[in-house]
Scaffold this motif. Structure first.
Motif, short mmCIF file in Angstrom:
data_model
loop_
_atom_site.label_atom_id
_atom_site.label_comp_id
_atom_site.label_asym_id
_atom_site.label_seq_id
_atom_site.Cartn_x
_atom_site.Cartn_y
_atom_site.Cartn_z
N SER A 171 8.48 14.05 -0.98
CA SER A 171 9.85 13.46 -1.10
C SER A 171 9.96 12.04 -1.47
CB SER A 171 10.67 13.61 0.18
OG SER A 171 10.78 15.04 0.51
N PHE A 172 9.16 11.20 -0.95
CA PHE A 172 8.95 9.97 -1.17
C PHE A 172 8.33 9.72 -2.61
CE2 PHE A 172 9.01 8.66 3.42
CZ PHE A 172 9.96 7.75 3.23
N ALA A 173 7.39 10.50 -2.88
CA ALA A 173 6.72 10.45 -4.24
C ALA A 173 7.48 10.80 -5.51
CB ALA A 173 5.42 11.48 -4.28
N LYS A 174 8.74 11.39 -5.33
CA LYS A 174 9.39 11.81 -6.45
C LYS A 174 9.95 10.47 -6.89
CE LYS A 174 11.17 16.37 -4.79
NZ LYS A 174 12.53 17.05 -4.19
N TYR A 175 10.00 9.41 -6.31
CA TYR A 175 10.47 8.04 -6.73
C TYR A 175 9.62 7.48 -7.77
CZ TYR A 175 14.26 8.09 -3.14
OH TYR A 175 15.28 8.38 -2.28
N SER A 176 8.54 8.15 -7.83
CA SER A 176 7.57 7.53 -9.02
C SER A 176 8.02 8.01 -10.31
CB SER A 176 6.10 8.38 -8.63
OG SER A 176 6.17 9.59 -8.83
N PHE A 207 3.53 5.75 -5.95
CA PHE A 207 3.73 5.53 -7.35
C PHE A 207 2.53 5.74 -8.03
CE2 PHE A 207 7.06 1.87 -6.58
CZ PHE A 207 8.16 2.71 -6.81
N SER A 208 1.33 5.76 -7.48
CA SER A 208 0.07 6.56 -8.21
C SER A 208 0.02 7.83 -8.19
CB SER A 208 -0.88 5.64 -7.37
OG SER A 208 -2.41 6.19 -8.04
N LYS A 209 0.20 8.33 -9.41
CA LYS A 209 -0.09 9.87 -9.79
C LYS A 209 -1.50 10.12 -9.40
CE LYS A 209 4.12 10.44 -12.52
NZ LYS A 209 4.39 11.02 -13.88
N ARG A 210 -2.33 9.24 -9.73
CA ARG A 210 -3.50 9.72 -9.35
C ARG A 210 -4.12 9.73 -8.06
NH1 ARG A 210 -7.73 5.71 -12.33
NH2 ARG A 210 -6.98 6.48 -13.95
N ILE A 211 -3.50 8.95 -7.17
CA ILE A 211 -3.93 9.08 -5.81
C ILE A 211 -3.31 10.50 -5.21
CG2 ILE A 211 -3.37 8.20 -3.34
CD1 ILE A 211 -3.71 5.47 -4.69
N SER A 212 -2.03 10.77 -5.46
CA SER A 212 -1.25 11.74 -4.95
C SER A 212 -1.67 13.26 -5.46
CB SER A 212 0.13 11.75 -5.63
OG SER A 212 0.42 11.66 -6.73
N SER A 213 -2.35 13.16 -6.61
CA SER A 213 -2.92 14.38 -7.16
C SER A 213 -4.30 14.60 -6.99
CB SER A 213 -2.80 14.58 -8.74
OG SER A 213 -3.52 13.39 -9.39
N LEU A 239 0.87 -1.12 0.05
CA LEU A 239 -0.02 -0.10 0.01
C LEU A 239 1.02 1.50 -0.03
CD1 LEU A 239 -2.84 1.59 0.23
CD2 LEU A 239 -2.32 1.07 2.86
N PHE A 240 1.87 1.31 0.69
CA PHE A 240 2.74 2.55 0.74
C PHE A 240 3.53 2.61 -0.54
CE2 PHE A 240 7.63 3.42 0.84
CZ PHE A 240 7.54 4.42 1.49
N TRP A 241 3.87 1.56 -1.26
CA TRP A 241 4.42 1.88 -2.59
C TRP A 241 3.39 2.10 -3.65
CZ3 TRP A 241 9.31 1.97 -2.22
CH2 TRP A 241 10.11 1.15 -1.55
N THR A 242 2.00 1.75 -3.47
CA THR A 242 1.02 2.20 -4.29
C THR A 242 0.65 3.87 -3.98
OG1 THR A 242 -0.31 0.05 -4.19
CG2 THR A 242 -1.52 1.89 -4.76
N LEU A 243 0.77 4.14 -2.84
CA LEU A 243 0.61 5.65 -2.63
C LEU A 243 1.60 6.48 -3.09
CD1 LEU A 243 -0.49 5.38 1.23
CD2 LEU A 243 -1.99 6.09 -0.91
#
Length: 293
Positions: free
Chosen positions: A172-177, A143-149, A137-141
């Motif tokens: 900072s974590f989302a940058k890895y997407s 890597f998913s641009k739909r969720i982050s936006s 779930l952490f990786w999904t949050l």
């Protein structure tokens, strides 16, 4: 006596080699994460910081105490990107833990009959599966641009205490997407590193005559045992690891319980040898980069 000493020397050098390669791969995994965020780092730098971290694992409780020191060093080298630099250490640890869980669960699935034949193993499997799903779930949050936006997601974070810091941390974590290829590369590195750790135990078991232990048993017992060893109770998990590995190997085959305690003791000993090299790096660099712990 000559043959005995020759064999002992061969086993010693072989173990040093396995642990050394493991550390090199883990160091390179971290360097890949740093480069993916635009932070320059040489192999020598990350390997030196990794060894210093190994040394501090024997000072700070737990098998991850040295990560704090690694984080300190990398932040000092990248003061303009402190949060991003510190996150690479956490991301490196998350990748390693996720790979351990994946490897253990995969082998347990392959040996499902043995897992279901031990009630304790079934409980361990379910606990591990819950952790794995949580990390997934952490990786999904991330890597998913739909969720982050999505506005709802940001509103949800905004209602939590210290929301601004949480949003900065998440960003900072989302940058890895944007660097998924690098993340998958680090997963591959982790699989190799974990396999080497397992092979270290296999090698120790072979040297001590524990031929009755099935090969696949090592591949789910060792990752689980290493995760337990990392719990911050004692420096480098000494004592905790012995109890965990003794229990896990004894659970599968009672006659091999001693292998668990001896194997993790040998592993900690060889890591400590590399930690001494890390101590030398720490002392020799202290005038330039004063570190207070």
């Amino acid at each position: 006596n000559f043959i005995y000493s020759h064999n002992a020397c061969f086993y010693f050098l072989s173990c040093i080699f396995l642990i050394g390669i493991n550390l090199i791969i883990c160091s390179e995994r971290w360097r890949k994460l740093l480069l993916s965020q635009g932070l320059q780092a040489t192999f020598y730098q990350t390997f030196r910081f990794t060894l210093i971290g190994i040394f501090f694992n024997y000072v700070i409780p737990g098998g991850v105490g040295g990560d704090v020191v690694k984080g300190y060093y990398i932040v000092r080298h990248h003061p303009q990107s402190k949060t991003v630099a510190a996150i690479t250490v956490a991301m490196d640890r998350f990748v390693g833990l996720y790979t351990m869980m994946f490897l253990a669960l995969f082998v347990m699935f392959l040996d499902w009959t043995q897992v279901t034949s031990h009630p304790q193993l079934k409980w361990i499997f379910l606990s591990l599966l819950c952790l794995f799903l949580g990390f997934s779930l952490f990786w999904t949050l991330i890597f998913s641009k739909r969720i982050s936006s999505h506005q709802f997601f940001h509103k949800l974070i905004g209602k939590l205490p210290k929301a601004e810091h949480l949003i900065e941390l998440y960003s900072s974590f989302a940058k890895y997407s944007e660097t998924k290829k690098i993340i998958f590369t680090t997963f591959f590195y982790s699989l190799i590193a974990q396999s080497l750790a397992v092979l270290f135990f296999v090698y120790v078991g072979y040297a001590l005559g524990f031929s009755q232990v099935n090969f696949h048993t090592y591949f789910f017992v060792v990752p689980i045992g290493i995760m337990v060893t990392a719990v911050p109770i004692s420096p480098a998990g000494v004592g905790v690891g012995q109890a965990a590995f003794y229990y896990l190997f004894g659970l599968i085959q009672p006659e091999s319980a001693q292998l668990g305690a001896i194997g993790i003791t040998a592993m900690q000993m060889f890591y400590f040898i590399y930690g001494l090299l890390g101590a030398w790096f720490y002392i020799s660099s202290k005038p330039e980069k004063d570190l207070k712990v």
